[in-house]
Design an enzyme around this catalytic site. Structure first.
Site, PDB file in Angstrom:
ATOM      1  CG  ASP A  67      66.290  62.819  95.859  1.00 22.93           C
ATOM      2  OD1 ASP A  67      65.614  62.218  96.712  1.00 22.93           O
ATOM      3  OD2 ASP A  67      67.212  63.575  96.154  1.00 22.93           O
ATOM      4  CG  ASN A 129      78.047  68.525  97.428  1.00 22.94           C
ATOM      5  OD1 ASN A 129      76.917  68.568  97.895  1.00 22.94           O
ATOM      6  ND2 ASN A 129      78.349  67.811  96.360  1.00 22.94           N
ATOM      7  CG  HIS A 131      73.705  67.464  97.385  1.00 23.79           C
ATOM      8  ND1 HIS A 131      74.699  66.503  97.346  1.00 23.79           N
ATOM      9  CD2 HIS A 131      72.783  66.978  98.254  1.00 23.79           C
ATOM     10  CE1 HIS A 131      74.385  65.514  98.149  1.00 23.79           C
ATOM     11  NE2 HIS A 131      73.232  65.771  98.715  1.00 23.79           N
ATOM     12  CD  GLU A 136      75.818  66.062  93.729  1.00 27.25           C
ATOM     13  OE1 GLU A 136      76.302  66.858  94.553  1.00 27.25           O
ATOM     14  OE2 GLU A 136      75.650  64.853  93.981  1.00 27.25           O
TER      15      GLU A 136
HETATM   16  C1  F6R Z   1      67.557  62.979  99.712  1.00 26.36           C
HETATM   17  C2  F6R Z   1      68.096  64.271  99.361  1.00 26.36           C
HETATM   18  C3  F6R Z   1      69.525  64.632  99.662  1.00 26.36           C
HETATM   19  C4  F6R Z   1      69.818  64.605 101.160  1.00 26.36           C
HETATM   20  C5  F6R Z   1      71.273  65.023 101.422  1.00 26.36           C
HETATM   21  C6  F6R Z   1      71.630  64.873 102.886  1.00 26.36           C
HETATM   22  O1  F6R Z   1      66.224  62.871  99.283  1.00 26.36           O
HETATM   23  O2  F6R Z   1      67.404  65.044  98.806  1.00 26.36           O
HETATM   24  O3  F6R Z   1      69.795  65.915  99.160  1.00 26.36           O
HETATM   25  O4  F6R Z   1      68.955  65.473 101.816  1.00 26.36           O
HETATM   26  O5  F6R Z   1      72.133  64.234 100.657  1.00 26.36           O
HETATM   27  O6  F6R Z   1      71.614  63.532 103.237  1.00 26.36           O
HETATM   28  P1  F6R Z   1      71.686  63.061 104.748  1.00 26.36           P
HETATM   29  O7  F6R Z   1      70.451  63.512 105.402  1.00 26.36           O
HETATM   30  O8  F6R Z   1      71.767  61.554 104.680  1.00 26.36           O
HETATM   31  O9  F6R Z   1      72.910  63.685 105.337  1.00 26.36           O
END
Ligand code: F6R
Length: 234
Positions: A67, A129, A131, A136
């Protein structure tokens, strides 16, 4: 789904870095799907260290990130910069072989991945959550790369990477759930107490749009790496 319980995030990083290295030793032009966020940083550090030690080259490796933010204020807030800073500048990868989704490409990103041969190993984190990437809750399971508005929860969670919450972009472009599911192998890393609920839902509840990560139950080759904290509700 295989579940590997580790005591600490460091232990997970070592296992995951070795997994990536073993893939590269067998296939030096492997295609990696990469995640940003705080979770994979330890794995990337270990990967840098061990690849130097074992003389493993990334010259022929291609990467596709999950992303990217839309309309970020400063270049250093982008995921492209994050990857450069945390991994790419430390290894011998050709930056032309590193890819990020953008608005112009949209679902051509899926074609690009497919043309390159498909992701051999996708690394995922998970949001509190549930995702994965920026998919989401309520994202359709058949989604391809698309633009998303970020939920308030995700904006708050990501504010720690910015000077203030007002600087966090409110939209992003993300691989879809169907895009991710096409990967040949997937590893998902979860560390910390704030991931315990999402991990419990991912592992113990039926696949549901309310927990996007639960789609992984339908993939034939997924390993979930959890530490004591993220496994605390299992
Ligand atoms: C980032 C991504 C997000 C993160 C998720 C957890 O490329 O795909 O889905 O993996 O938000 O983020 P952290 O690791 O910062 O807790």
């Amino acid at each position: 789904m295989k579940i590997i319980k580790c005591k600490t995030p460091d232990e997970i990083a070592l296992l995951c870095a070795n997994k990536i290295l073993n893939l590269l030793k067998n296939k030096n032009d492997a295609i990696l799907g990469l995640a940003t966020g705080s979770t994979p940083v330890k794995t990337y550090r270990k990967l840098i260290e061990l690849s130097k030690q074992d003389n493993v080259s990334f010259k022929n490796v291609k990467t596709f990130n999950l992303d990217e933010y839309i309309n970020y204020k400063n270049e250093i807030d982008s995921y492209k910069y994050f990857m450069y800073d945390n991994l790419f500048k430390h290894i011998d990868i050709d930056l032309n072989n590193t890819h990020f989704p953008n608005e112009m490409l949209l679902d051509k990103y899926d074609d690009q991945i497919e043309k390159a041969g498909g992701v051999d190993l996708q690394i995922l984190g998970i949001g509190a959550n549930g995702h994965i990437a920026f998919n989401e809750p309520n994202t359709p399971f058949d989604s391809k790369t698309h633009v998303v508005g970020l939920s308030q929860k995700t904006i708050e969670d990501n504010a720690r990477f910015f000077n203030s919450i007002d600087e966090v972009p409110t939209s992003a472009i993300t691989m879809g759930l169907a895009t991710i599911m096409k990967s040949k192998e997937i590893i998902l890393i979860a560390t910390g107490k704030n991931k315990a609920d999402a991990i419990n839902k991912l592992i113990n509840e039926k696949p549901s749009l309310l927990c996007p990560a639960s789609i992984l139950q339908n993939h034939p080759n997924v390993t979930i790496y959890v530490d004591d904290d993220s496994a605390s509700l299992l």
